[in-house]
Scaffold this motif. Structure first.
Motif, PDB file in Angstrom:
ATOM      1  N   ASP A  23       0.813  -1.418  -0.061  1.00 38.59           N
ATOM      2  CA  ASP A  23       0.036  -0.013  -0.066  1.00 38.59           C
ATOM      3  C   ASP A  23       0.993   1.231   0.019  1.00 38.59           C
ATOM      4  O   ASP A  23       1.288   1.510   1.096  1.00 38.59           O
ATOM      5  CB  ASP A  23      -0.853   0.042   1.131  1.00 38.59           C
ATOM      6  CG  ASP A  23      -1.903   1.069   1.217  1.00 38.59           C
ATOM      7  OD1 ASP A  23      -1.730   2.225   0.338  1.00 38.59           O
ATOM      8  OD2 ASP A  23      -2.721   1.026   2.045  1.00 38.59           O
ATOM      9  N   ARG A  24       0.955   1.765  -1.286  1.00 37.38           N
ATOM     10  CA  ARG A  24       1.873   2.880  -1.280  1.00 37.38           C
ATOM     11  C   ARG A  24       1.556   3.979  -0.614  1.00 37.38           C
ATOM     12  O   ARG A  24       2.335   4.997  -0.511  1.00 37.38           O
ATOM     13  CB  ARG A  24       2.155   3.238  -2.905  1.00 37.38           C
ATOM     14  CG  ARG A  24       2.921   2.162  -3.628  1.00 37.38           C
ATOM     15  CD  ARG A  24       3.291   2.433  -4.964  1.00 37.38           C
ATOM     16  NE  ARG A  24       4.482   3.620  -4.902  1.00 37.38           N
ATOM     17  CZ  ARG A  24       5.578   3.345  -4.591  1.00 37.38           C
ATOM     18  NH1 ARG A  24       6.044   2.324  -3.953  1.00 37.38           N
ATOM     19  NH2 ARG A  24       6.399   4.503  -4.697  1.00 37.38           N
ATOM     20  N   ARG A  25       0.250   4.266  -0.153  1.00 45.16           N
ATOM     21  CA  ARG A  25      -0.111   5.210   0.880  1.00 45.16           C
ATOM     22  C   ARG A  25       0.430   5.334   2.227  1.00 45.16           C
ATOM     23  O   ARG A  25       0.452   6.279   3.029  1.00 45.16           O
ATOM     24  CB  ARG A  25      -1.517   5.385   0.702  1.00 45.16           C
ATOM     25  CG  ARG A  25      -2.057   5.663  -0.214  1.00 45.16           C
ATOM     26  CD  ARG A  25      -3.573   5.547  -0.425  1.00 45.16           C
ATOM     27  NE  ARG A  25      -4.034   4.174  -0.094  1.00 45.16           N
ATOM     28  CZ  ARG A  25      -5.061   3.583   0.087  1.00 45.16           C
ATOM     29  NH1 ARG A  25      -6.100   4.329  -0.023  1.00 45.16           N
ATOM     30  NH2 ARG A  25      -5.532   2.419   0.527  1.00 45.16           N
ATOM     31  N   TYR A  26       1.135   4.002   2.610  1.00 44.63           N
ATOM     32  CA  TYR A  26       1.278   3.889   4.047  1.00 44.63           C
ATOM     33  C   TYR A  26       2.867   4.047   4.153  1.00 44.63           C
ATOM     34  O   TYR A  26       3.660   3.459   3.333  1.00 44.63           O
ATOM     35  CB  TYR A  26       0.718   2.530   4.487  1.00 44.63           C
ATOM     36  CG  TYR A  26       1.282   2.122   5.797  1.00 44.63           C
ATOM     37  CD1 TYR A  26       0.344   2.644   6.979  1.00 44.63           C
ATOM     38  CD2 TYR A  26       2.420   1.473   6.062  1.00 44.63           C
ATOM     39  CE1 TYR A  26       0.941   2.148   8.241  1.00 44.63           C
ATOM     40  CE2 TYR A  26       2.683   0.940   7.359  1.00 44.63           C
ATOM     41  CZ  TYR A  26       1.844   1.654   8.581  1.00 44.63           C
ATOM     42  OH  TYR A  26       2.204   0.979   9.788  1.00 44.63           O
ATOM     43  N   ILE A  27       3.329   4.784   5.075  1.00 46.18           N
ATOM     44  CA  ILE A  27       4.743   4.953   5.275  1.00 46.18           C
ATOM     45  C   ILE A  27       5.072   4.315   6.422  1.00 46.18           C
ATOM     46  O   ILE A  27       4.283   4.585   7.396  1.00 46.18           O
ATOM     47  CB  ILE A  27       5.254   6.411   5.224  1.00 46.18           C
ATOM     48  CG1 ILE A  27       5.137   6.919   3.886  1.00 46.18           C
ATOM     49  CG2 ILE A  27       6.694   6.804   5.694  1.00 46.18           C
ATOM     50  CD1 ILE A  27       5.059   8.445   3.790  1.00 46.18           C
ATOM     51  N   LYS A  28       6.269   3.566   6.698  1.00 49.07           N
ATOM     52  CA  LYS A  28       6.470   2.901   7.853  1.00 49.07           C
ATOM     53  C   LYS A  28       7.663   3.445   8.140  1.00 49.07           C
ATOM     54  O   LYS A  28       8.656   3.852   7.573  1.00 49.07           O
ATOM     55  CB  LYS A  28       6.696   1.614   7.625  1.00 49.07           C
ATOM     56  CG  LYS A  28       6.977   0.711   8.910  1.00 49.07           C
ATOM     57  CD  LYS A  28       7.425  -0.607   8.762  1.00 49.07           C
ATOM     58  CE  LYS A  28       7.751  -1.545  10.159  1.00 49.07           C
ATOM     59  NZ  LYS A  28       8.445  -2.747   9.911  1.00 49.07           N
ATOM     60  N   ILE A  29       7.897   3.968   9.646  1.00 49.29           N
ATOM     61  CA  ILE A  29       9.039   4.787  10.291  1.00 49.29           C
ATOM     62  C   ILE A  29       9.941   3.322  10.965  1.00 49.29           C
ATOM     63  O   ILE A  29       9.250   2.555  11.786  1.00 49.29           O
ATOM     64  CB  ILE A  29       8.685   5.524  11.253  1.00 49.29           C
ATOM     65  CG1 ILE A  29       7.881   6.637  10.814  1.00 49.29           C
ATOM     66  CG2 ILE A  29       9.880   6.148  11.853  1.00 49.29           C
ATOM     67  CD1 ILE A  29       8.344   7.373   9.589  1.00 49.29           C
ATOM     68  N   ASP A  30      11.309   3.331  10.603  1.00 50.71           N
ATOM     69  CA  ASP A  30      11.919   2.372  11.371  1.00 50.71           C
ATOM     70  C   ASP A  30      13.229   3.078  12.069  1.00 50.71           C
ATOM     71  O   ASP A  30      13.525   4.023  11.628  1.00 50.71           O
ATOM     72  CB  ASP A  30      12.493   1.245  10.506  1.00 50.71           C
ATOM     73  CG  ASP A  30      11.421   0.025  10.269  1.00 50.71           C
ATOM     74  OD1 ASP A  30      10.681  -0.555  11.346  1.00 50.71           O
ATOM     75  OD2 ASP A  30      11.397  -0.363   9.155  1.00 50.71           O
ATOM     76  N   LEU A  31      13.751   2.443  13.004  1.00 54.73           N
ATOM     77  CA  LEU A  31      14.800   2.859  13.756  1.00 54.73           C
ATOM     78  C   LEU A  31      16.177   2.459  13.050  1.00 54.73           C
ATOM     79  O   LEU A  31      16.085   1.484  12.502  1.00 54.73           O
ATOM     80  CB  LEU A  31      15.063   2.604  15.206  1.00 54.73           C
ATOM     81  CG  LEU A  31      13.808   2.658  16.197  1.00 54.73           C
ATOM     82  CD1 LEU A  31      14.007   1.716  17.343  1.00 54.73           C
ATOM     83  CD2 LEU A  31      13.750   4.281  16.398  1.00 54.73           C
ATOM     84  N   THR A  32      17.067   3.327  13.014  1.00 55.35           N
ATOM     85  CA  THR A  32      18.481   3.067  12.438  1.00 55.35           C
ATOM     86  C   THR A  32      19.215   2.457  13.948  1.00 55.35           C
ATOM     87  O   THR A  32      18.880   2.662  14.662  1.00 55.35           O
ATOM     88  CB  THR A  32      19.161   4.261  11.919  1.00 55.35           C
ATOM     89  OG1 THR A  32      19.446   5.327  13.108  1.00 55.35           O
ATOM     90  CG2 THR A  32      18.592   4.899  10.654  1.00 55.35           C
ATOM     91  N   GLU A  33      20.486   1.903  13.421  1.00 50.69           N
ATOM     92  CA  GLU A  33      21.391   1.413  14.322  1.00 50.69           C
ATOM     93  C   GLU A  33      21.732   2.488  15.552  1.00 50.69           C
ATOM     94  O   GLU A  33      22.009   2.246  16.508  1.00 50.69           O
ATOM     95  CB  GLU A  33      22.582   0.579  13.752  1.00 50.69           C
ATOM     96  CG  GLU A  33      22.224  -0.531  13.079  1.00 50.69           C
ATOM     97  CD  GLU A  33      21.589  -1.719  13.918  1.00 50.69           C
ATOM     98  OE1 GLU A  33      21.820  -1.774  14.816  1.00 50.69           O
ATOM     99  OE2 GLU A  33      20.613  -2.222  13.373  1.00 50.69           O
ATOM    100  N   LYS A  34      21.948   3.641  14.678  1.00 45.53           N
ATOM    101  CA  LYS A  34      22.355   4.875  15.647  1.00 45.53           C
ATOM    102  C   LYS A  34      21.446   5.314  16.688  1.00 45.53           C
ATOM    103  O   LYS A  34      21.750   5.415  17.663  1.00 45.53           O
ATOM    104  CB  LYS A  34      22.514   6.174  14.317  1.00 45.53           C
ATOM    105  CG  LYS A  34      23.002   7.436  15.292  1.00 45.53           C
ATOM    106  CD  LYS A  34      23.101   8.527  14.264  1.00 45.53           C
ATOM    107  CE  LYS A  34      23.395   9.751  15.014  1.00 45.53           C
ATOM    108  NZ  LYS A  34      23.513  10.682  14.222  1.00 45.53           N
ATOM    109  N   SER A  35      19.941   5.011  16.109  1.00 44.12           N
ATOM    110  CA  SER A  35      18.801   5.639  17.232  1.00 44.12           C
ATOM    111  C   SER A  35      18.660   4.589  17.979  1.00 44.12           C
ATOM    112  O   SER A  35      18.400   4.744  19.273  1.00 44.12           O
ATOM    113  CB  SER A  35      17.575   6.200  16.389  1.00 44.12           C
ATOM    114  OG  SER A  35      17.141   5.005  15.637  1.00 44.12           O
ATOM    115  N   LYS A  36      18.963   3.175  17.690  1.00 41.36           N
ATOM    116  CA  LYS A  36      18.871   2.183  18.573  1.00 41.36           C
ATOM    117  C   LYS A  36      19.739   2.358  19.790  1.00 41.36           C
ATOM    118  O   LYS A  36      19.669   1.894  21.070  1.00 41.36           O
ATOM    119  CB  LYS A  36      18.901   0.929  17.930  1.00 41.36           C
ATOM    120  CG  LYS A  36      17.709   0.424  16.988  1.00 41.36           C
ATOM    121  CD  LYS A  36      18.180  -0.882  16.347  1.00 41.36           C
ATOM    122  CE  LYS A  36      16.977  -1.425  15.223  1.00 41.36           C
ATOM    123  NZ  LYS A  36      17.164  -2.491  14.463  1.00 41.36           N
TER     124      LYS A  36
END
Length: 116
Positions: free
Chosen positions: A64-77
């Motif tokens: 679903d191209r309308r949906y954006i998912k946010i993930d953490l980077t190693e830096k923020s983890k």
């Protein structure tokens, strides 16, 4: 809070976004904006700055191209523990100016505000 978070190159609102992901497992910009009581346009700019700092990755859902998912980077983890320690220290410092009775009253009022 702002001055204490500066060492990690994050702002208080960016900390709020990270907390939503770290603690509440929120990965949707709209959900995060609603939780933090921010406009969608505001969260978009915040997320863009966070992405430029390599704190998050924004990905478009394949299904679903309308949906954006946010993930953490190693830096923020890696920042989670030290940032939370600093925030805990700030909270402790702020609360130290109150008596035990005042702390309980403040907490009572804050709980009331949350339910509005």
């Amino acid at each position: 809070m702002k001055s204490r978070l500066k060492q990690f190159d994050i702002t208080p609102v960016q900390y709020g976004v990270l907390q939503c992901i770290w603690q509440l497992n929120m990965h949707n910009p709209k959900e995060i904006a609603q939780f933090l009581d921010l406009e969608n346009s505001t969260i978009s700019g915040i997320l863009e700055r966070m992405e430029n700092k390599d704190l998050i990755i924004r990905e478009i859902d394949e299904n679903d191209r309308r949906y954006i998912k946010i993930d953490l980077t190693e830096k923020s983890k890696a920042l989670e523990a030290p940032v939370n320690k600093v925030v805990e220290e700030v909270n402790k410092d702020v609360m130290s100016i109150f008596s035990e009775e005042e702390k309980q009253t403040l907490k009572k009022y804050l709980r009331r505000i949350i339910t509005i």
